[in-house]
Design a protein around this motif. Structure first.
Motif, mmCIF file in Angstrom:
data_model
loop_
_atom_site.group_PDB
_atom_site.id
_atom_site.type_symbol
_atom_site.label_atom_id
_atom_site.label_comp_id
_atom_site.label_asym_id
_atom_site.label_seq_id
_atom_site.Cartn_x
_atom_site.Cartn_y
_atom_site.Cartn_z
ATOM 1 N N CYS A 40 60.432 64.912 24.768
ATOM 2 C CA CYS A 40 59.784 63.736 25.352
ATOM 3 C C CYS A 40 59.977 62.496 24.483
ATOM 4 C CB CYS A 40 58.307 64.002 25.580
ATOM 5 S SG CYS A 40 58.020 65.171 26.926
ATOM 6 N N ILE A 41 59.893 62.658 23.178
ATOM 7 C CA ILE A 41 60.116 61.523 22.285
ATOM 8 C C ILE A 41 61.562 61.049 22.389
ATOM 9 C CG2 ILE A 41 60.265 60.827 19.858
ATOM 10 C CD1 ILE A 41 57.709 62.444 19.381
ATOM 11 N N LEU A 42 62.503 61.986 22.415
ATOM 12 C CA LEU A 42 63.914 61.598 22.567
ATOM 13 C C LEU A 42 64.158 60.912 23.904
ATOM 14 C CD1 LEU A 42 65.769 64.693 21.078
ATOM 15 C CD2 LEU A 42 65.537 62.415 20.072
ATOM 16 N N ALA A 43 63.512 61.390 24.952
ATOM 17 C CA ALA A 43 63.667 60.770 26.268
ATOM 18 C C ALA A 43 63.100 59.356 26.278
ATOM 19 C CB ALA A 43 62.985 61.616 27.336
ATOM 20 N N ALA A 44 61.956 59.173 25.637
ATOM 21 C CA ALA A 44 61.357 57.835 25.585
ATOM 22 C C ALA A 44 62.241 56.862 24.819
ATOM 23 C CB ALA A 44 59.970 57.913 24.941
ATOM 24 N N LEU A 45 62.808 57.314 23.705
ATOM 25 C CA LEU A 45 63.690 56.441 22.927
ATOM 26 C C LEU A 45 64.995 56.176 23.675
ATOM 27 C CD1 LEU A 45 63.170 57.913 19.348
ATOM 28 C CD2 LEU A 45 62.223 55.796 20.280
ATOM 29 N N GLY A 46 65.501 57.174 24.364
ATOM 30 C CA GLY A 46 66.744 57.001 25.112
ATOM 31 C C GLY A 46 66.590 56.178 26.371
ATOM 32 N N TYR A 47 65.364 56.094 26.888
ATOM 33 C CA TYR A 47 65.128 55.335 28.109
ATOM 34 C C TYR A 47 65.367 53.844 27.909
ATOM 35 C CZ TYR A 47 62.834 53.429 32.205
ATOM 36 O OH TYR A 47 62.568 52.732 33.354
ATOM 37 N N SER A 48 64.861 53.320 26.812
ATOM 38 C CA SER A 48 64.958 51.872 26.629
ATOM 39 C C SER A 48 65.655 51.446 25.351
ATOM 40 C CB SER A 48 63.562 51.248 26.661
ATOM 41 O OG SER A 48 62.780 51.800 25.635
ATOM 42 N N GLY A 49 66.138 52.371 24.548
ATOM 43 C CA GLY A 49 66.772 52.001 23.289
ATOM 44 C C GLY A 49 68.100 52.695 23.093
ATOM 45 N N GLY A 50 68.678 52.452 21.948
ATOM 46 C CA GLY A 50 69.948 53.074 21.620
ATOM 47 C C GLY A 50 71.134 52.291 22.139
ATOM 48 N N PRO A 51 72.323 52.813 21.924
ATOM 49 C CA PRO A 51 73.532 52.079 22.321
ATOM 50 C C PRO A 51 73.725 52.012 23.834
ATOM 51 C CG PRO A 51 74.112 54.239 21.458
ATOM 52 C CD PRO A 51 72.626 54.065 21.243
ATOM 53 N N ALA A 52 73.194 52.959 24.581
ATOM 54 C CA ALA A 52 73.338 52.967 26.041
ATOM 55 C C ALA A 52 72.008 53.368 26.673
ATOM 56 C CB ALA A 52 74.441 53.926 26.450
ATOM 57 N N PRO A 53 71.059 52.442 26.784
ATOM 58 C CA PRO A 53 69.753 52.788 27.349
ATOM 59 C C PRO A 53 69.866 53.259 28.799
ATOM 60 C CG PRO A 53 69.774 50.519 26.526
ATOM 61 C CD PRO A 53 71.146 51.052 26.408
ATOM 62 N N LEU A 54 69.150 54.313 29.115
ATOM 63 C CA LEU A 54 69.182 54.862 30.467
ATOM 64 C C LEU A 54 68.662 53.868 31.496
ATOM 65 C CD1 LEU A 54 67.851 58.453 29.731
ATOM 66 C CD2 LEU A 54 70.205 57.780 30.198
ATOM 67 N N ALA A 55 67.692 53.057 31.113
ATOM 68 C CA ALA A 55 67.094 52.108 32.051
ATOM 69 C C ALA A 55 68.104 51.076 32.539
ATOM 70 C CB ALA A 55 65.901 51.414 31.404
ATOM 71 N N SER A 56 69.034 50.675 31.708
ATOM 72 C CA SER A 56 69.988 49.646 32.117
ATOM 73 C C SER A 56 71.255 50.230 32.736
ATOM 74 C CB SER A 56 70.367 48.771 30.918
ATOM 75 O OG SER A 56 71.044 49.528 29.942
ATOM 76 N N MET A 57 71.377 51.554 32.746
ATOM 77 C CA MET A 57 72.555 52.191 33.330
ATOM 78 C C MET A 57 72.268 52.740 34.727
ATOM 79 S SD MET A 57 74.083 54.217 29.995
ATOM 80 C CE MET A 57 74.320 55.641 30.994
ATOM 81 N N GLY A 58 71.082 52.487 35.247
ATOM 82 C CA GLY A 58 70.720 53.019 36.552
ATOM 83 C C GLY A 58 70.277 54.464 36.518
ATOM 84 N N LEU A 59 70.131 55.019 35.327
ATOM 85 C CA LEU A 59 69.700 56.415 35.191
ATOM 86 C C LEU A 59 68.225 56.534 34.823
ATOM 87 C CD1 LEU A 59 72.788 57.759 33.216
ATOM 88 C CD2 LEU A 59 72.316 58.016 35.643
ATOM 89 N N GLY A 60 67.565 55.399 34.705
ATOM 90 C CA GLY A 60 66.157 55.406 34.314
ATOM 91 C C GLY A 60 65.276 56.138 35.295
ATOM 92 N N GLU A 61 65.514 55.925 36.583
ATOM 93 C CA GLU A 61 64.698 56.583 37.598
ATOM 94 C C GLU A 61 64.884 58.089 37.565
ATOM 95 O OE1 GLU A 61 66.588 53.914 38.139
ATOM 96 O OE2 GLU A 61 65.031 52.411 38.459
ATOM 97 N N ILE A 62 66.099 58.531 37.324
ATOM 98 C CA ILE A 62 66.359 59.969 37.234
ATOM 99 C C ILE A 62 65.657 60.562 36.013
ATOM 100 C CG2 ILE A 62 68.159 61.714 36.911
ATOM 101 C CD1 ILE A 62 70.016 59.814 38.504
ATOM 102 N N ALA A 63 65.695 59.847 34.891
ATOM 103 C CA ALA A 63 65.020 60.320 33.680
ATOM 104 C C ALA A 63 63.521 60.409 33.891
ATOM 105 C CB ALA A 63 65.342 59.406 32.504
ATOM 106 N N VAL A 64 62.947 59.411 34.562
ATOM 107 C CA VAL A 64 61.503 59.430 34.835
ATOM 108 C C VAL A 64 61.165 60.589 35.763
ATOM 109 C CG1 VAL A 64 59.661 58.159 36.012
ATOM 110 C CG2 VAL A 64 61.147 56.980 34.401
ATOM 111 N N LEU A 65 61.996 60.828 36.751
ATOM 112 C CA LEU A 65 61.767 61.944 37.675
ATOM 113 C C LEU A 65 61.773 63.281 36.934
ATOM 114 C CD1 LEU A 65 61.530 62.974 40.642
ATOM 115 C CD2 LEU A 65 64.014 63.165 40.604
ATOM 116 N N ILE A 66 62.717 63.452 36.026
ATOM 117 C CA ILE A 66 62.821 64.711 35.290
ATOM 118 C C ILE A 66 61.623 64.915 34.360
ATOM 119 C CG2 ILE A 66 64.132 65.922 33.498
ATOM 120 C CD1 ILE A 66 66.669 64.696 34.800
ATOM 121 N N PHE A 67 61.239 63.847 33.634
ATOM 122 C CA PHE A 67 60.197 64.020 32.620
ATOM 123 C C PHE A 67 58.784 63.854 33.135
ATOM 124 C CE2 PHE A 67 63.827 63.798 29.864
ATOM 125 C CZ PHE A 67 63.475 64.700 28.887
#
Length: 70
Positions: A40-67
């Protein structure tokens, strides 16, 4: 607006708080929670941070659905 260093400090504070609360829960329950909490901590950091945030790649909704729904 918050500076990048203030945002990093806030993230660090809440990650440490989450780890502390998680360790207390693990002490009173099962070791499996340690792995779930780490994911969960890795998912939270990957959602909005890092070199390729999931939120800006259109994968944010999928990540939220999974977690949140998983």
């Amino acid at each position: 607006m918050a500076s990048p260093s203030m945002v990093a400090a806030g993230i660090g504070f809440f990650v440490v708080l989450s780890i502390t609360c998680g360790l207390i829960l693990v002490a009173h329950s099962d070791l499996l929670l340690l792995g779930v909490g780490g994911l969960c901590i890795l998912a939270a950091l990957g959602y909005s941070g890092g070199p390729a945030p999931l939120a800006s790649m259109g994968l944010g909704e999928i990540a939220v659905l999974i977690f949140l729904a998983g």
